[in-house]
Every structure is written in C-alpha cells, then in structure tokens.
Design a protein around this motif. Structure first.
Motif, PDB file in Angstrom:
ATOM      1  N   ALA A 135       2.136   0.113   0.829  1.00 30.60           N
ATOM      2  CA  ALA A 135       2.575  -1.040   1.622  1.00 30.60           C
ATOM      3  C   ALA A 135       2.583  -0.583   3.074  1.00 30.60           C
ATOM      4  N   ALA A 136       1.376  -0.492   3.601  1.00 25.14           N
ATOM      5  CA  ALA A 136       1.186   0.198   4.867  1.00 25.14           C
ATOM      6  C   ALA A 136       1.944  -0.431   6.016  1.00 25.14           C
ATOM      7  N   ALA A 137       2.103  -1.727   5.976  1.00 25.34           N
ATOM      8  CA  ALA A 137       2.825  -2.377   7.070  1.00 25.34           C
ATOM      9  C   ALA A 137       4.227  -1.807   7.183  1.00 25.34           C
ATOM     10  N   ALA A 138       4.911  -1.711   6.063  1.00 22.42           N
ATOM     11  CA  ALA A 138       6.285  -1.188   6.065  1.00 22.42           C
ATOM     12  C   ALA A 138       6.289   0.282   6.425  1.00 22.42           C
ATOM     13  N   ARG A 145       2.580  -9.754  -3.382  1.00 18.21           N
ATOM     14  CA  ARG A 145       3.800  -8.969  -3.618  1.00 18.21           C
ATOM     15  C   ARG A 145       4.251  -8.194  -2.386  1.00 18.21           C
ATOM     16  N   ASP A 146       3.379  -7.298  -1.878  1.00 20.81           N
ATOM     17  CA  ASP A 146       3.803  -6.425  -0.778  1.00 20.81           C
ATOM     18  C   ASP A 146       4.203  -7.205   0.474  1.00 20.81           C
ATOM     19  N   LEU A 147       3.272  -8.039   0.972  1.00 20.88           N
ATOM     20  CA  LEU A 147       3.548  -8.741   2.231  1.00 20.88           C
ATOM     21  C   LEU A 147       4.701  -9.726   2.126  1.00 20.88           C
ATOM     22  N   PRO A 148       4.747 -10.582   1.079  1.00 22.85           N
ATOM     23  CA  PRO A 148       5.890 -11.500   0.977  1.00 22.85           C
ATOM     24  C   PRO A 148       7.229 -10.770   0.942  1.00 22.85           C
ATOM     25  N   SER A 149       7.289  -9.640   0.209  1.00 22.89           N
ATOM     26  CA  SER A 149       8.569  -8.929   0.108  1.00 22.89           C
ATOM     27  C   SER A 149       8.943  -8.266   1.431  1.00 22.89           C
ATOM     28  N   LEU A 150       7.944  -7.842   2.193  1.00 24.30           N
ATOM     29  CA  LEU A 150       8.227  -7.161   3.462  1.00 24.30           C
ATOM     30  C   LEU A 150       8.568  -8.130   4.580  1.00 24.30           C
ATOM     31  N   TYR A 151       7.898  -9.263   4.592  1.00 26.67           N
ATOM     32  CA  TYR A 151       8.028 -10.165   5.732  1.00 26.67           C
ATOM     33  C   TYR A 151       8.688 -11.503   5.394  1.00 26.67           C
ATOM     34  N   GLY A 152       9.059 -11.673   4.147  1.00 23.84           N
ATOM     35  CA  GLY A 152       9.701 -12.930   3.773  1.00 23.84           C
ATOM     36  C   GLY A 152       8.768 -14.128   3.861  1.00 23.84           C
ATOM     37  N   GLN A 185       7.191   3.445  -1.065  1.00 20.55           N
ATOM     38  CA  GLN A 185       7.658   2.154  -0.552  1.00 20.55           C
ATOM     39  C   GLN A 185       8.503   1.389  -1.570  1.00 20.55           C
ATOM     40  N   TYR A 186       8.460   1.813  -2.846  1.00 19.72           N
ATOM     41  CA  TYR A 186       9.266   1.113  -3.863  1.00 19.72           C
ATOM     42  C   TYR A 186      10.746   1.486  -3.797  1.00 19.72           C
TER      43      TYR A 186
END
Length: 485
Positions: free
Chosen positions: A157-160, A260-267, A130-131
């Motif tokens: 980052a399972a959501a992505a 980190r993961d969620l903010p970067s994926l979903y803004g 995911q990176y």
C-alpha cells in the motif's frame, strides 16, 4: 506475568517456525530459491547489511513486483555469508494468525521459539507491514529499542508507506522503491542477453557507449511481449498466467488497490466510481487530458478527479506528466496534462493483448518508454506543447533542468519507420530544437537506426526497444555508482 494472546502462543510459534524453515534446515523454501534475482537485488542488499547507520529499511512498491521474493533472496544471501540461521526472522504481517499482535509481540514470540536471550546481531524481516495499524510508530520504537538489530520491512500500500515512512520515521527509516520490471530486467529474466551487445551510438557528432541489438526483429518480438506481459516477474515466466492476465493482474493488483487499499487509506466512499475512472484512464494511457473534458466524459466533479489522480499516482498505478511550452516554461495554470500507466501490461490485464500493428501501439510505446524513466528519481520529465499563431507543435518527452528552468533534451517517441525516410516531417521536434539551440535530438523508430542531418541539426534514430533497454541499463548503472559513492 506471562502475556495472554487471543490465539494460543504455541499456535503462533508453530506458524513462525513454518515461515522460517532455515531455523531447522538452513535453507529458504525451494520455490523462492529457484526464482531468478531481479537486477535491483544488488542495489537493495547493501541497505540490508548496513550496520553503521541505525535505520530500518522500508521496501516499497506496487503489488506483485517481487518484494517478498527479494526479502527471501536477502535471507539466502545472509545464509550464504554464514549469518546464523537462528539470527534471521521472517514474519508475514498479513497472516490472520497475527491479528491483534504488535511487532514487539511477534519479536518476543520469535525469541521464545528459539530460546534466544536477545536480538543482538539479528535480522528481522516484516513482510506486508501495511496490515499493521500505526506500523511506522511501532517500527520506530523497535529501531530505538534494539540498536543492534537490523529491521527490514516491505509493503504494497505504497501511498500509506510513502507518507508514513517519510513523516513518522524521519531519521529512522531508509526508503527503497522496487518498481515494475524494466525491459532490461525482462531480457535478463528471460535469459535473452544474447540479443544485446555493447557498442557505440552516434548521438549528434559524438559517439557514446550504448547497448545495441544483434537482431532488432527478435528484440522487437520480445518488446511487444514485454508491453503485454512484462511488468511482473511471475507473469513473465508463467505462460498459464499470461493466458489469464485479466484474472491474475486485475484481481490481484488492480482490484486490491482500488477496492481495498485506497478506500481504507483515504476513506474513498464511491469505490465503483474510482474503478470506472481508472479503467477510463488505462484505456487512454498516453493521451492528453484536461479537467474539463475528463469531468464531462466521466461525470465526476473536477475536485474529485484531482483527488482520484493523486490517489492513483500515490499507489503507483499512474504517472501524471505536466506540460511546458516550446521553451520549457511552465504554464501558470495547469489546464491539460498527460496520464500514463506506470506499467503498459496493466492495460493488457484490463482489456486485451495488443499486436505490433495495432493502432494503440503508439501510446503503448510512449507508456513503456516513460515507465523505464520512472525508475530514475528526481528527474523533471515533461512534454512540450505550444501554439504560436497558426502553428502548434508537440514533443513527446522533455527533460527540464529544474534549477535553470531550461530544457536539457527532447525525444520524439514513434513506432514508425516513416520519419527515418522523411525526417523533415518532424516539424515540431525541429522547431523545438531550433528554439532551444539544440544541435541534436533522438527519435525512436520500429527498427531503423542512424543519423539524419537537417541543416545544423542531427537527428539520431533508434529502435524504441533498444532505447527502452538502454534507459533501464543506464538507470541501474547510475544507481550503482551512487551506492558506491
């Protein structure tokens, strides 16, 4: 023309050689070789060796559940099966030295490191994929470009990963979910299988094969330990980490996902608000919520709450359970629902360990039981709650047949022996069974086991620890059967 890299190519190949010690000594690092395999390994490995279907394998799951370890165990198994060490590449995409490199660049440098002409018959493992931005597009190209190469990737980052692998990689990727440890896997890793034996359970008037406990008190002791520390392989086997769960789990799992993961994926802009909201949910795992009360207690708007719940569920931190009525009919408007942590030990990490006599045990047992069921895909699990005139009732766990819209079974999850002595007090469960024509149901207890008959209804009582073990065991057996089919 030779490509120019931001970091000298020889430094990158140096790192690649370090990450792939088997190129020289035909062995994975000792630290990984010494770790016990998860029971899910036997399910995952056949996807790695599958050659007929040309697909990359995407290993998904929450942080720290052992995805990297499983990749190394796959490499060890390939070496055991006499696959050439020079045909196996492992690349940790999250390493800063690989920034600005594409997957193709990494493959080219790997080939150069070994003076390989092509990648035919090679196995390529990309860890923490995911990176890499647009990883799924890059991976799809590789699958098409190298038809005789097997690609296996992992990511946290399972959501992505879930979104991208299903949308962009249709027909090119096979998803495999690695969840937190089941109680069965915990017992396996702790080498405590001697506590369990294969027996028969009286369920209603029938006998079914079931794993039972030689010593329920000993199993319960392990079960309480599992509730507090059992979701993650490293924690289970390391007392030092257990003594500082807050730092290990909170910093490494919760904070990285939430901050980190969620903010970067979903803004997500207000990261602290999301963090506070998750803490509030974690403390109340297993409770019923409504958007009204949630909004009032947290000070967050309903629309934002819905988004947060969606994000946290996509990241495998929580599971939302919707409500049905006494006949398992869905309510037209979702006003209330239950929220569970996907792993009870997350609560310990945020707050403190609980003891068998603590008031929170009821909700933690429910969370643990549901977390075992989460390993089963495509099960429509709900809870029943209804109000008819002056009477109202609730059944903790209900399986609905999503084609017939009828309940299949109901389970009452208790951490108490009281109802074994007074089964007539289980009025909600009795009413639910009568309304749906059920002649049997299951009730968990602390350590009592047996069948109680109330008119035409048979209630099977079973220790919650034994029930949890069996859900994991049956799930694993079902998955193996599906694999063999």
């Amino acid at each position: 023309m030779e490509k120019i890299y931001l970091i000298p190519a020889e430094k990158i190949t140096e790192r690649l050689r370090f990450e792939n010690p088997w190129w020289v000594n035909s062995q994975i690092p000792d630290s990984y070789a010494a770790m016990a395999k998860r029971l899910y390994f036997d399910l995952f490995y056949p996807y790695v060796t599958e050659k007929i279907i040309r697909r990359a394998v995407v290993l998904m799951g929450p942080r720290r559940v052992g995805k990297t370890v499983m990749l190394y165990h796959c490499i060890q198994q390939l070496l055991n099966e006499n696959v050439s060490p020079q045909k196996i590449f492992f690349i940790g995409v999250d390493n800063p030295i690989y920034v600005h490199l594409s997957l193709d660049d990494l493959l080219t440098l790997s080939k150069q490191s070994l003076c390989q002409e092509n990648l035919d018959g090679c196995y390529v493992f990309f860890d923490e994929i995911q990176y890499l931005k647009d990883w799924e597009r890059h991976l799809k190209v590789l699958v098409d470009t190298y038809p005789k190469t097997k690609f296996v990737v992992s990511g946290s980052a399972a959501a992505a990963l879930k979104w991208h692998s299903t949308e962009s990689g249709a027909g090119r990727f096979t998803d495999f979910m690695l969840p937190p440890l089941t109680f069965q896997e915990y017992i396996h890793l702790k080498k405590m299988n001697h506590l369990i034996y294969s027996g028969q359970l009286s369920y209603g008037e029938t006998q079914i094969p079931y794993c039972l406990a030689h010593d329920v008190k000993a199993l319960n002791k392990e079960f309480v330990h599992y509730l507090n520390f059992g979701g993650y392989p490293e924690v289970v086997l390391n007392e030092k980490i257990q003594g500082d769960m807050g730092r290990y789990i909170k910093n490494d799992i919760v904070d990285k996902v939430l901050l980190r993961d969620l903010p970067s994926l979903y803004g997500i802009k207000d990261v602290q608000e999301l963090n506070r909201f998750f803490t509030y949910i974690a403390y109340n795992t297993g409770n019923e919520f409504s958007y009204e009360t949630m909004s009032k207690e947290s000070g967050i708007s309903k629309d934002t709450l819905k988004k947060y719940l969606e994000y946290l569920e996509a990241a495998f931190l929580i599971k939302v359970l919707n409500k049905v009525d006494v006949n398992a009919k869905r309510l037209k408007r979702i006003t209330s629902f239950k929220v569970y942590l996907t792993n009870p030990s997350l609560r310990t990490a945020l707050f403190s360990p609980i003891a068998a006599t603590d008031s929170e045990m009821g909700n933690m047992i429910e969370t643990a039981v549901l977390s075992q069921w989460m390993h089963r895909e495509k099960l429509d699990l709900t809870y029943a709650r209804w109000k008819e005139g002056r009477s109202e009732g609730e059944v903790d766990l209900v399986l609905v047949d999503d084609k017939k819209y009828k309940p299949v079974w109901g389970v009452e999850i208790k951490w108490s022996n009281r109802y074994f002595e007074k089964p007539n007090e289980l009025k909600s469960l009795i009413h639910f069974c009568k309304s749906n024509g059920f002649d049997k149901a299951l009730v968990t207890s602390i350590d009592q086991m047996g069948v109680k008959q109330i008119n035409d209804l048979f209630l099977t009582f079973l220790p919650a620890s034994v029930y949890s073990y069996n859900i994991g065991n049956i799930t694993l057996s079902n998955k193996k059967e599906q694999l063999n089919d």
